[in-house]
Design a protein around this motif. Structure first.
Motif, PDB file in Angstrom:
ATOM      1  N   ALA A 369      50.612  42.159  33.993  1.00 15.36           N
ATOM      2  CA  ALA A 369      50.567  40.767  34.433  1.00 15.36           C
ATOM      3  C   ALA A 369      50.532  39.824  33.240  1.00 15.36           C
ATOM      4  N   LEU A 370      49.810  40.205  32.188  1.00 14.24           N
ATOM      5  CA  LEU A 370      49.753  39.372  30.999  1.00 14.24           C
ATOM      6  C   LEU A 370      51.109  39.308  30.313  1.00 14.24           C
ATOM      7  N   ILE A 371      51.766  40.441  30.186  1.00 13.20           N
ATOM      8  CA  ILE A 371      53.076  40.481  29.535  1.00 13.20           C
ATOM      9  C   ILE A 371      54.110  39.691  30.336  1.00 13.20           C
ATOM     10  N   ASP A 372      54.037  39.793  31.665  1.00 13.95           N
ATOM     11  CA  ASP A 372      54.991  39.096  32.537  1.00 13.95           C
ATOM     12  C   ASP A 372      54.658  37.625  32.725  1.00 13.95           C
ATOM     13  N   GLY A 373      53.472  37.199  32.266  1.00 11.37           N
ATOM     14  CA  GLY A 373      53.071  35.809  32.444  1.00 11.37           C
ATOM     15  C   GLY A 373      52.650  35.470  33.854  1.00 11.37           C
ATOM     16  N   ASP A 374      52.181  36.469  34.590  1.00 12.76           N
ATOM     17  CA  ASP A 374      51.800  36.290  35.989  1.00 12.76           C
ATOM     18  C   ASP A 374      50.290  36.121  36.135  1.00 12.76           C
TER      19      ASP A 374
END
Length: 492
Positions: A369-374
């Motif tokens: 989620a952090l990598i995807d910006g979610d």
């Protein structure tokens, strides 16, 4: 015709050169991505989320953390699973809940054989270092309480950390000693957080060519509040500080005086954060370093008329949390409002580091989620106090509780049943308990179901404190266990 072939050959050379450059670039990206990231984990003790600039406090001076927040994942609802020192530390280094690893009471020994953050990273080839407050060695049953706080931690009890400049516990920040790798007693010069930061910078410079994990654990802004360096105390005029509306009128002057000193510690630590960030830049490892800043728990600072922690209110359970990792997360801020809990920190760091997550870990990996910006997609964080002790013992109103903190609500039960229900968006200072209002019964039942699922998932039967003390063969310290039979009813 000859000109045509010359042109064709020239174009082929240019295309080949471009292709090679692009291939080199791609290989560079792959090579860069496969270099293990460093981890620098900065831990302050008792720094609440409400006392930092980037989360809206206009009084406290934290320019370096405010700047860091503009390049980080910013967690608005970072929730400590248990708002007291040693239990938080046990949950952080193991990724487990307190009733699993067994440290649900300060100064009890964390299991030597546990799978921990340093053991995992060390197995992956990392250098491992720890500087500052430890508070996980504890004392054995029958030993004088607090007796371990001034003793060295045996090598086998350091949980995988090799570089070692550690004191079990101290809150004397201006006359502070530590033990080194050989258990030799050494002294920090001056305000210990500054000297500890010097040591951290030295460690970073010595290990910049190898992957490393470094935990820097400061004692402040944990009380005593008045012990920050004088130059930082001079930055604050207590009479001009804003007081939260949930501080009773009779306590407001006291609250301002306490906050002025508390904020002085915060600003001194913020200065140290700035030095660390500059050192990481100068070492050339900033982009490939996961830099984390957080705290164990908060401090009531006279909200509800009390100081310190263990309580289920936001001033006690919410902490600042920033994660910066330019190589994977970029350098723009990512605002996150879903709650994250203490046991989630370790698996998330492992996910960001592309390391396998051991089966012993109970927390959730939110790295994708952090990598995807979610958003995290996490509905609630668990909060608990299996055994009230020391600062909020039975004799002064402590009680066993379990609860959940969602993005919007706080719901808490004690042994008699539902105790607290707040709509934190409508009532951000938690001044209106909705738990007994009929119109909120459906909401209460919904949150009760979320809590029940959390307790089932963590094998938590929510028993009285004495049951857990007996199960783990612990003794109460001081007079923590003295209580009247109807102490819960008296605290209603």
């Amino acid at each position: 015709m000859m000109n045509f072939y010359k042109t064709l050959i020239l174009c082929s050379i240019l295309l080949l050169g471009f292709s090679c450059k692009e291939q080199a670039k791609e290989e560079g990206k792959i090579e860069k991505a496969t270099v293990p990231p460093n981890v620098v984990f900065i831990l302050a003790d008792q720094w609440r989320a409400q006392s930092i600039g980037y989360l809206g406090n206009e009084d406290v001076i934290t320019p370096n953390l405010d700047s860091l927040s503009k390049q980080s994942a910013v967690f608005h609802n970072a929730v400590t699973v248990m708002a007291v020192c040693a239990p938080w530390r046990g949950s952080f280094i193991s990724g487990q809940y307190p009733l699993t690893h067994g440290v649900f009471y300060n100064d009890k020994p964390f299991p030597t054989e546990a799978t921990t953050i340093a053991k995992i990273y060390k197995k992956a080839g990392y250098q491992t270092g720890y500087i500052g407050k430890w508070h996980l060695n504890g004392h054995e049953r029958g030993e004088e309480h607090f007796s371990a706080r001034n003793k060295p931690v045996p090598k086998e009890r350091r949980q995988g950390f090799d570089y070692w400049k550690v004191r079990e516990v101290t809150h004397n920040y201006n006359d502070s000693f530590y033990f080194d790798e050989e258990n030799q007693k050494q002294f920090w010069e001056g305000y210990d957080a500054f000297s500890q930061t010097d040591s951290a910078i030295s460690y970073i410079n010595k290990n910049k060519d190898n992957p490393f994990l470094l935990v820097l654990s400061w004692g402040p802004p944990h009380d005593p509040y008045h012990t920050a360096p004088e130059e930082y105390k001079q930055m604050y005029d207590a009479s001009k500080l804003h007081v939260r509306p949930n501080v009773p009128e009779d306590f407001k002057d006291s609250a301002r005086n306490v906050m002025a000193n508390y904020y002085a510690h915060c600003t001194a630590l913020d200065y140290s954060v700035g030095r660390l960030l500059a050192a990481i830049e100068e070492a050339g490892v900033a982009d490939n370093t996961i830099f984390v800043f957080t705290s164990e728990h908060g401090d009531m600072l006279m909200s509800k008329g009390v100081l310190k922690k263990q309580r289920p209110w936001d001033e006690s359970i919410k902490v600042p949390l920033l994660i910066r990792y330019p190589d994977k997360l970029g350098k723009t801020p990512h605002q996150i409002y879903d709650p994250i809990n203490t046991p989630d920190l370790l698996p998330t760091l492992l996910g960001l580091s592309d390391l396998e997550i051991p089966h012993s870990i109970e927390g959730t990996d939110f790295s994708k989620a952090l990598i995807d910006g979610d958003e995290l997609g996490n509905e609630a964080a668990l909060i608990m106090l299996p055994v009230p002790f020391h600062e909020w013992q039975f004799m002064n109103g402590g009680r066993e509780f379990r609860g959940v903190r969602t993005k919007k609500y706080t719901y808490v039960k004690d042994l008699l049943g539902p105790w607290l229900l707040y709509d934190n968006e409508q009532d951000p200072y938690q001044m209106h308990n909705l738990v007994d209002m009929p119109q909120f019964s459906q909401l209460k039942n919904h949150l009760d179901g979320i809590l029940a699922a959390k307790l089932k998932a963590t094998n938590d039967e929510f028993l009285p404190a004495d049951d857990y003390m007996e199960k783990w063969n612990y003794l109460y310290d001081r007079k923590d266990s003295l209580r009247k039979e109807n102490y819960l009813e008296l605290n209603r």
